[in-house]
Motif scaffolding. Structure first.
Motif, PDB file in Angstrom:
ATOM      1  N   SER A 182      -4.921   8.756   2.530  1.00 56.48           N
ATOM      2  CA  SER A 182      -6.346   8.119   1.748  1.00 56.48           C
ATOM      3  C   SER A 182      -7.128   7.350   3.379  1.00 56.48           C
ATOM      4  O   SER A 182      -8.287   7.771   3.483  1.00 56.48           O
ATOM      5  CB  SER A 182      -6.805   7.722   1.051  1.00 56.48           C
ATOM      6  OG  SER A 182      -8.093   7.619   0.206  1.00 56.48           O
TER       7      SER A 182
ATOM      8  N   VAL B  52       1.633  -1.193  -0.382  1.00 54.38           N
ATOM      9  CA  VAL B  52      -0.264   0.162   0.014  1.00 54.38           C
ATOM     10  C   VAL B  52       0.817   1.427  -0.097  1.00 54.38           C
ATOM     11  O   VAL B  52       1.641   1.621   0.784  1.00 54.38           O
ATOM     12  CB  VAL B  52      -0.767  -0.315   1.188  1.00 54.38           C
ATOM     13  CG1 VAL B  52      -1.555   1.096   1.520  1.00 54.38           C
ATOM     14  CG2 VAL B  52      -2.400  -1.370   1.076  1.00 54.38           C
TER      15      VAL B  52
ATOM     16  N   GLU C  76      -2.105   5.353  -0.754  1.00 54.64           N
ATOM     17  CA  GLU C  76      -3.088   6.033  -0.258  1.00 54.64           C
ATOM     18  C   GLU C  76      -3.366   4.877   1.264  1.00 54.64           C
ATOM     19  O   GLU C  76      -4.302   5.500   1.587  1.00 54.64           O
ATOM     20  CB  GLU C  76      -3.653   3.726  -0.846  1.00 54.64           C
ATOM     21  CG  GLU C  76      -4.123   2.786  -1.232  1.00 54.64           C
ATOM     22  CD  GLU C  76      -4.618   2.009  -1.520  1.00 54.64           C
ATOM     23  OE1 GLU C  76      -5.206   0.966  -1.752  1.00 54.64           O
ATOM     24  OE2 GLU C  76      -3.551   1.579  -1.825  1.00 54.64           O
TER      25      GLU C  76
END
Length: 302
Positions: free
Chosen positions: A105, A98, A102
């Motif tokens: 977010s 990841v 991301e």
């Protein structure tokens, strides 16, 4: 109610509102609690708290106001733990790493989902307007909190031109001079705590509970450090830290001052507040004037 910190602002344009008019203006922006998804809210509240109904408290040319601030508290450890679990779950389910964007977010989604159940923390910032000397005095050690209050006051009354109260002689120069043999005003006594710093390389040295007239202090000053904070006592009435921004922190009032208020106690909470406010404001007015004079007067061009 006794102010523990002073951030002082000059009012370049007189506050033309009467206490009654100011009360009406602040009432339009009264405090309301945070909504489910609001991380922070602030607004005006009664200086007297539950014992009052007005948004100002006026006495002898001084007008007290109070801003209430409420913010949601989300412990960083809980957010991090939840984020780590989601990242691990994605990595295992999709067999991939990841990325930073991301993760950010995901973190925002977690905060959004946890916000409705977050605990709330309330705090109060008091300030008063000195209509005689055209000053606004805020009880906070934080420049950001003071600016937040000023911004809210501008919003309520339409306009408010202020600048920090700035002396002619820089605090660093004056405080350093006091510790290197310069003349100290008769009403001021140097305490036993100071902080020396360098604006050039960030060096910092602190002395606490110590005679400041020792060779070690002089050596640090000779090496290029200047006094950024110094404890002083004024007329045995007010003890505080003066810093290099001409702010006054950790204020302690002498027994003679607090006893003036105590000697008139026995009335209602509103009466006691009024007495303490009057005594405090008069003493702080004299203190601010004396400190300004000790630093060469107020710089009108600041």
């Amino acid at each position: 109610m006794w102010f523990k910190n002073l951030r002082i602002y000059r009012l370049n344009d007189s506050v033309k509102h009467t206490p009654e008019e100011l009360n009406e203006a602040l009432a339009q922006f009264e405090f309301t609690p945070c909504g489910n998804l609001e991380p922070v809210k602030y607004g005006w509240t009664q200086p007297l708290g539950r014992d009052g109904s007005e948004y100002v408290h006026a006495a002898n040319g001084y007008i007290m106001i109070c801003m209430k601030r409420q913010e949601k508290v989300l412990p960083g450890a809980i957010v991090k733990e939840t984020l780590d679990e989601k990242v691990a779950e994605i990595a295992e389910r999709e067999a991939r790493s990841v990325g930073r964007a991301e993760k950010q977010s995901l973190k925002e989604e977690i905060i959004f989902s946890l916000m409705p159940a977050a605990l709330v923390k309330s705090s109060y910032d008091f300030a008063y307007i000195d209509t005689k000397n055209q000053l606004l005095v805020v009880d906070t050690s934080s420049a950001n909190r003071a600016e937040e209050l000023l911004s809210a006051l501008r919003e309520a009354i339409g306009t408010l031109k202020t600048v920090p109260l700035t002396p002619v002689n820089t605090p660093r120069a004056v405080l350093t001079d006091w510790l290197t043999g310069g003349e100290i005003p008769a009403d001021i006594e140097v305490g036993e705590e100071c902080e020396l710093t360098s604006l050039e390389d960030g060096r910092s040295v602190k002395f606490k509970h110590q005679d400041l007239w020792i060779d070690e202090v002089s050596r640090h000053i000779d090496s290029g450090l200047q006094v950024a904070k110094l404890v002083v006592n004024w007329k045995d009435s007010i003890e505080c830290i003066i810093d290099d921004q001409f702010c006054f922190k950790r204020i302690r009032y002498g027994n003679e001052i607090t006893e003036q208020a105590d000697n008139h106690s026995g009335g209602s909470a509103a009466d006691q507040f009024d007495i303490e406010f009057s005594v405090m404001a008069l003493e702080l007015s004299a203190f601010i004037s004396a400190m300004s004079e000790a630093f060469g007067g107020v710089d009108d061009n600041a």
